[in-house]
Design a protein around this motif. Sequence first.
Motif, PDB file in Angstrom:
ATOM      1  N   PHE A 130     -37.742  13.794 -64.573  1.00 52.30           N
ATOM      2  CA  PHE A 130     -36.558  13.044 -64.154  1.00 52.30           C
ATOM      3  C   PHE A 130     -35.847  13.863 -63.085  1.00 52.30           C
ATOM      4  O   PHE A 130     -35.417  14.989 -63.333  1.00 52.30           O
ATOM      5  N   VAL A 131     -35.727  13.300 -61.883  1.00 57.41           N
ATOM      6  CA  VAL A 131     -35.168  14.036 -60.742  1.00 57.41           C
ATOM      7  C   VAL A 131     -33.802  13.496 -60.323  1.00 57.41           C
ATOM      8  O   VAL A 131     -33.417  13.587 -59.153  1.00 57.41           O
ATOM      9  N   GLY A 132     -33.048  12.981 -61.270  1.00 61.71           N
ATOM     10  CA  GLY A 132     -31.707  12.487 -60.947  1.00 61.71           C
ATOM     11  C   GLY A 132     -31.770  11.304 -59.999  1.00 61.71           C
ATOM     12  O   GLY A 132     -32.317  10.253 -60.338  1.00 61.71           O
ATOM     13  N   TYR A 133     -31.221  11.479 -58.806  1.00 64.77           N
ATOM     14  CA  TYR A 133     -31.232  10.400 -57.810  1.00 64.77           C
ATOM     15  C   TYR A 133     -32.359  10.560 -56.789  1.00 64.77           C
ATOM     16  O   TYR A 133     -32.504   9.733 -55.893  1.00 64.77           O
ATOM     17  N   ASN A 136     -32.577  14.425 -51.247  1.00 64.67           N
ATOM     18  CA  ASN A 136     -32.481  15.702 -50.545  1.00 64.67           C
ATOM     19  C   ASN A 136     -31.653  15.457 -49.295  1.00 64.67           C
ATOM     20  O   ASN A 136     -32.163  14.958 -48.285  1.00 64.67           O
ATOM     21  N   ALA A 137     -30.355  15.763 -49.359  1.00 65.70           N
ATOM     22  CA  ALA A 137     -29.408  15.444 -48.293  1.00 65.70           C
ATOM     23  C   ALA A 137     -28.631  16.688 -47.897  1.00 65.70           C
ATOM     24  O   ALA A 137     -27.581  16.977 -48.478  1.00 65.70           O
ATOM     25  N   PRO A 138     -29.120  17.447 -46.909  1.00 64.46           N
ATOM     26  CA  PRO A 138     -28.443  18.698 -46.533  1.00 64.46           C
ATOM     27  C   PRO A 138     -26.987  18.513 -46.133  1.00 64.46           C
ATOM     28  O   PRO A 138     -26.152  19.372 -46.452  1.00 64.46           O
ATOM     29  N   GLU A 139     -26.676  17.398 -45.440  1.00 64.92           N
ATOM     30  CA  GLU A 139     -25.302  17.218 -44.985  1.00 64.92           C
ATOM     31  C   GLU A 139     -24.325  16.991 -46.137  1.00 64.92           C
ATOM     32  O   GLU A 139     -23.109  17.155 -45.976  1.00 64.92           O
ATOM     33  N   ASP A 144     -31.959  17.264 -55.071  1.00 66.41           N
ATOM     34  CA  ASP A 144     -32.476  17.083 -56.429  1.00 66.41           C
ATOM     35  C   ASP A 144     -33.853  17.713 -56.620  1.00 66.41           C
ATOM     36  O   ASP A 144     -34.315  17.835 -57.758  1.00 66.41           O
ATOM     37  N   TYR A 145     -34.507  18.078 -55.521  1.00 68.45           N
ATOM     38  CA  TYR A 145     -35.838  18.681 -55.612  1.00 68.45           C
ATOM     39  C   TYR A 145     -35.802  20.206 -55.448  1.00 68.45           C
ATOM     40  O   TYR A 145     -36.854  20.843 -55.355  1.00 68.45           O
ATOM     41  N   ALA A 146     -34.617  20.788 -55.400  1.00 72.90           N
ATOM     42  CA  ALA A 146     -34.492  22.229 -55.173  1.00 72.90           C
ATOM     43  C   ALA A 146     -35.278  23.022 -56.223  1.00 72.90           C
ATOM     44  O   ALA A 146     -35.107  22.816 -57.433  1.00 72.90           O
TER      45      ALA A 146
END
Length: 531
Positions: A130-133, A136-139, A144-146
């Motif tokens: 389960f990866v949440g949402y 991967n949004a740097p701004e 979630d994939y960190a």
Amino acid sequence: MFAFPTKSWAALALTLGISSAAMAADPEFDKQQLRSHIKTLASDQYGGRGPLTQGETLSIDYIAKEFAKLGLKPGNGDRYLQPVPLAKVTADQAMTLTLGDLTLTNGSEFTARTQQITPRIELKDSPMVFVGYGINAPEYHWNDYAGLDVKGKTVVMLVNDPGFATQDPAHFKGNAMTYYGRWTYKYEEAARQGAAAALIIHQTDAAGYAWGVVENSNTGSKYTLVDANNNADELPVMGWLHQSAAQKLFKQAKLDMDALADAAAQPGFKAVPLPGKANLRFDNSTRMAESHNVLGLLPGGETPEEVVMIHAHWDHLGTNESDGHIYNGAIDNATGVAGVIELARVLSEQSRKHPFKRSILFSSFTAEETGLIGASHFAAHPTVPNSQIVAFLNIDGMNVDNALDYILRYGDGVSELEGYLQDAAASQGRKVKPDPRPQAGLLYRSDHFAMAKVGVPGLLFMSLGDNDPDYIPHRYHKPADDYNPDWSLEGMQQDLSLMAIIAARLANNGDWPKWLEESEFKKRRAQDGRQ
């Protein structure tokens, strides 16, 4: 007949420096013409206007002939049609998904498909996480994939983005969905991360539509562009889970789904492995063929190389191959196509009296319902350079009922075109009303978004149930979206008048509307020297 409000057309003439004599006759939108176009395009004969069907042949012939009859020039060299090479991929629906000890039923509990060009997809003993949402949004300082390796795994995720969950305007964009909340993005990111499958948990409020829309849109044939590698880099399994099925999955794992969803909306969330393995196999039949965009050009008199586009996608969901139900798509989007044809008639008649400085390109693209495919092809292979396209005015479902004292605005602070909308509405004595369902992400769900990706700013004109609460739950993407002879069409006439005001202004004033908020769209436009 419904004419432009006199003050609107006169004010426009004054703004553009055009003599009142040249624009003395107010152009009129013909209700009977609109009715005829909608009735024809949404008839059972057209079979729901599915790409690569007889319905496509009838639709594109109809639109091209109307463009030619109006005196528009071919918009693709000497042709009204632009070929769009694509594949029609049909997954065998006799499939079963197992998640650990849980066995789910296709259609009612899950959907699955692929855009890979392959005879068989097999997901075998794929670990689940389960990866949440799935964002991967740097701004937004969000990933979630960190620190996570999901290669070959099945990622399970929530629809929309954390802003919707928290309703905090400082968190993503609060209630308004960002592109990171769209299912298209989630599949793209899962593919970049190397996942074997992505299963999006459907929630009606967060998605903006009921499960029936997911089921109808994902269990029949789908269309895709094809790259040199037969789409091998695409996500192997693009899936959805009904919320009740997801609850069973988390219960099986002895996890509290609601508590995990709350945690996933907060910074610092860490992915959670799910016990058991995912298994799924389905066969595909693939038909390679050409679909078509339709393009008609009204040449400008002074700077014809600069182009304003007016658009509506012609396709809908076609005919269900299992039960024979026809999805005629009368509002979505036979009304839009009818509107484009009628705008072409009115503006070409006006141009004969006083030519517009810039060209106006009227377009109707294929396969919008499958993921903006015709628009994406045009954006990659434009018939005029994208740097020369001033703006893209996109109609995707019109108000077939009575006129209103407002017009909807999709997006806020996105581009200077919002000012054009405000001015045109004011000239009609109307107010601009914000998107009543920003959580649905409509700004990212129609053909103008494919053009935004290459830097072209646009406006979306959409009326899908705002003044008809019955439409979304009972007719949207359902067989009941049929033509109704009782429609007054006054709202269509009113909104087409407003669009014509905007189009005429853009076609004459020499301006290049700019992006306002920082985005990849703004950067792309700046590269073209238009920002």
